[in-house]
Design a protein around this motif. Structure first.
Motif, PDB file in Angstrom:
ATOM      1  N   CYS A 190       0.847  -1.192   0.000  1.00 34.46           N
ATOM      2  CA  CYS A 190       0.000   0.000   0.000  1.00 34.46           C
ATOM      3  C   CYS A 190       0.883   1.243   0.000  1.00 34.46           C
ATOM      4  O   CYS A 190       1.817   1.351   0.802  1.00 34.46           O
ATOM      5  N   ASN A 215      -0.132   4.151   0.793  1.00 38.82           N
ATOM      6  CA  ASN A 215      -0.580   5.053   1.845  1.00 38.82           C
ATOM      7  C   ASN A 215       0.013   4.651   3.208  1.00 38.82           C
ATOM      8  O   ASN A 215       0.646   5.458   3.867  1.00 38.82           O
ATOM      9  N   GLN A 246      -6.478   1.764  -3.534  1.00 37.93           N
ATOM     10  CA  GLN A 246      -5.215   1.671  -4.246  1.00 37.93           C
ATOM     11  C   GLN A 246      -5.493   1.225  -5.676  1.00 37.93           C
ATOM     12  O   GLN A 246      -6.472   0.529  -5.936  1.00 37.93           O
ATOM     13  N   ASN A 279      -1.419   5.359  -5.375  1.00 41.62           N
ATOM     14  CA  ASN A 279      -2.553   6.089  -4.797  1.00 41.62           C
ATOM     15  C   ASN A 279      -3.461   6.674  -5.871  1.00 41.62           C
ATOM     16  O   ASN A 279      -4.608   6.995  -5.610  1.00 41.62           O
TER      17      ASN A 279
END
Length: 98
Positions: free
Chosen positions: A4, A6, A36, A92
């Protein structure tokens, strides 16, 4: 395995498989819940890997048995599904494939 962008947590193989079979553009991170997207390079790479089962077709044509043909195609397809999470990269932002 995908990570990920983030929360920087690596997804498990099982989470990656679940996300792929949701048939949505975006995949929610199982840890932080942020959507994502697969990067364009990753989309191209997984598409190329997806052609691997097609490479089995000339080999399959050598067999006279439909049973053997179906088993080989199924094994090639299952192999593709098993390794595809290892080729995924996440972003993202949604990127166009080309």
């Amino acid at each position: 395995m995908p990570t990920c962008q983030n929360c920087q947590k690596q997804w498990s193989w099982k989470d990656s498989q679940k996300a792929m079979f949701q048939f949505k553009k975006g995949m929610k991170c199982p840890y932080c819940g942020v959507t994502q997207y697969q990067t364009s390079d990753s989309q191209k790479r997984t598409s190329l890997v997806g052609m691997a089962p097609l490479l089995a077709l000339p080999i399959v044509s050598l067999f006279d048995s439909w049973t053997i043909t179906i088993v080989i195609i199924l094994l090639a397809s299952l192999s593709y599904l098993a390794v595809i999470p290892f080729f995924m990269k996440l972003s993202n932002k949604e990127e166009l494939m080309w």
